[in-house]
Design a protein around this motif. Structure first.
Motif, PDB file in Angstrom:
ATOM      1  N   VAL A  47      39.643  -6.667   5.127  1.00  4.74           N
ATOM      2  CA  VAL A  47      39.684  -5.482   5.979  1.00  4.74           C
ATOM      3  C   VAL A  47      38.271  -5.094   6.407  1.00  4.74           C
ATOM      4  O   VAL A  47      38.005  -4.809   7.580  1.00  4.74           O
ATOM      5  CB  VAL A  47      40.367  -4.311   5.245  1.00  4.74           C
ATOM      6  CG1 VAL A  47      40.144  -2.997   6.002  1.00  4.74           C
ATOM      7  CG2 VAL A  47      41.869  -4.571   5.103  1.00  4.74           C
ATOM      8  N   VAL A 128      48.399  -4.844  10.549  1.00  2.00           N
ATOM      9  CA  VAL A 128      48.344  -5.382   9.181  1.00  2.00           C
ATOM     10  C   VAL A 128      49.300  -6.557   9.032  1.00  2.00           C
ATOM     11  O   VAL A 128      48.947  -7.617   8.488  1.00  2.00           O
ATOM     12  CB  VAL A 128      48.664  -4.280   8.158  1.00  2.00           C
ATOM     13  CG1 VAL A 128      48.895  -4.883   6.767  1.00  2.00           C
ATOM     14  CG2 VAL A 128      47.526  -3.267   8.097  1.00  2.00           C
ATOM     15  N   MET A 152      42.917  -0.074   5.743  1.00  2.00           N
ATOM     16  CA  MET A 152      42.437  -0.396   7.081  1.00  2.00           C
ATOM     17  C   MET A 152      42.154   0.870   7.880  1.00  2.00           C
ATOM     18  O   MET A 152      41.137   0.964   8.579  1.00  2.00           O
ATOM     19  CB  MET A 152      43.465  -1.255   7.815  1.00  2.00           C
ATOM     20  CG  MET A 152      42.988  -1.787   9.164  1.00  2.00           C
ATOM     21  SD  MET A 152      44.296  -2.663  10.062  1.00  2.00           S
ATOM     22  CE  MET A 152      45.318  -1.276  10.567  1.00  2.00           C
ATOM     23  N   TRP A 156      38.535   1.005   9.469  1.00  2.00           N
ATOM     24  CA  TRP A 156      38.452   0.726  10.904  1.00  2.00           C
ATOM     25  C   TRP A 156      38.559   2.022  11.705  1.00  2.00           C
ATOM     26  O   TRP A 156      39.206   2.981  11.279  1.00  2.00           O
ATOM     27  CB  TRP A 156      39.596  -0.184  11.349  1.00  2.00           C
ATOM     28  CG  TRP A 156      39.574  -1.571  10.802  1.00  2.00           C
ATOM     29  CD1 TRP A 156      38.849  -2.042   9.747  1.00  2.00           C
ATOM     30  CD2 TRP A 156      40.357  -2.677  11.273  1.00  2.00           C
ATOM     31  NE1 TRP A 156      39.137  -3.357   9.526  1.00  2.00           N
ATOM     32  CE2 TRP A 156      40.048  -3.774  10.448  1.00  2.00           C
ATOM     33  CE3 TRP A 156      41.278  -2.828  12.290  1.00  2.00           C
ATOM     34  CZ2 TRP A 156      40.636  -5.019  10.625  1.00  2.00           C
ATOM     35  CZ3 TRP A 156      41.866  -4.065  12.475  1.00  2.00           C
ATOM     36  CH2 TRP A 156      41.546  -5.152  11.658  1.00  2.00           C
TER      37      TRP A 156
END
Length: 244
Positions: A47, A128, A152, A156
């Motif tokens: 990730v 994902v 994530m 992100w």
């Protein structure tokens, strides 16, 4: 004296008890915990890595490439994608994308109320699944998806999540990503897509093998019209602010 020493040694030996062997269930749980911990650490590393570097072709892409003899896929950066395409994808798949942390609880409750007849996966969950996992509806995949998605989301940006989504989504058989899709259907680059074209591309996402953005059925035209209106709405009310 020697006899006494021998007797003392025998008493000590008799007094020693064998160490109990660990129970099988406990050993299995420990090994399973280790495997899960290692898998989670590897996923967390991936990730973090893909927050900066573009992921390689997904497992599903490789499957389709093997089946078809190749696929059409070119990575494109977010700044080279028409903003209306990003808004259309969000309007079609996850209108509350900017307001949740990976799971849309309202959509999940609505899906449960309808007996699971409608999907509730967010764009984050789909990223994902596509990037790190595999296709299918197994409980093991859903469990891993539930573990990785919030990680994530924490690492992100929303813009990065949407960028990856638009680059790995399937738009037709063997056609992956918005760059390939824009040229495949309309002969233009992803930065030149109009609102109508973007809405039609977004409309094929749930069933890319059974729909065509360039030869839309009446149902797809209607759906694309709804998506176009939705894209304009989320632009006006601020629900597109996190990725624009």
């Amino acid at each position: 004296m020697a006899r006494k020493t021998t007797d003392e040694k025998l008493k000590k030996i008799r007094g020693l008890k064998p160490k109990p062997r660990p129970k099988l269930g406990r050993w299995v749980r420990r090994q399973l915990l280790r495997v899960v911990s290692v898998a989670f650490l590897l996923a967390a590393f991936a990730v973090i890595l893909f927050a900066v570097f573009n992921p390689p072709k997904t497992y599903y892409m490789r499957q389709e490439a093997a089946r078809l003899g190749g696929i059409d896929h070119v990575w494109v950066r977010m700044e080279h994608i028409a903003p209306v395409m990003a808004r259309s994808a969000v309007a079609a798949e996850d209108a509350n994308f900017c307001q949740h942390w990976g799971f849309d609880m309202g959509a999940i409750r609505a899906a449960l109320a309808e007996g699971g007849q409608r999907g509730a996966s967010t764009i984050s969950q789909q990223v994902v699944k596509n990037v790190y996992l595999w296709q299918g509806r197994s409980w093991s995949r859903k469990a891993l998806e539930a573990l990785i998605t919030p990680v994530m989301e924490a690492v992100w940006s929303k813009r990065r999540i949407l960028e990856v989504y638009l680059n790995v989504a399937e738009f037709d058989e063997g056609v992956f990503g918005v760059e390939a899709a824009a040229r495949h259907y309309f002969g233009v680059g992803p930065g030149e897509l109009t609102a109508v074209q973007a809405a039609r591309l977004a409309a094929v996402l749930p069933n890319p093998k059974g729909r065509s953005a360039s030869r839309p059925s009446p149902a797809l035209r209607s759906r694309a019209g709804q998506i176009r209106d939705g894209a304009a709405t989320i632009d006006r009310d601020g629900r597109a602010a996190c990725f624009q």
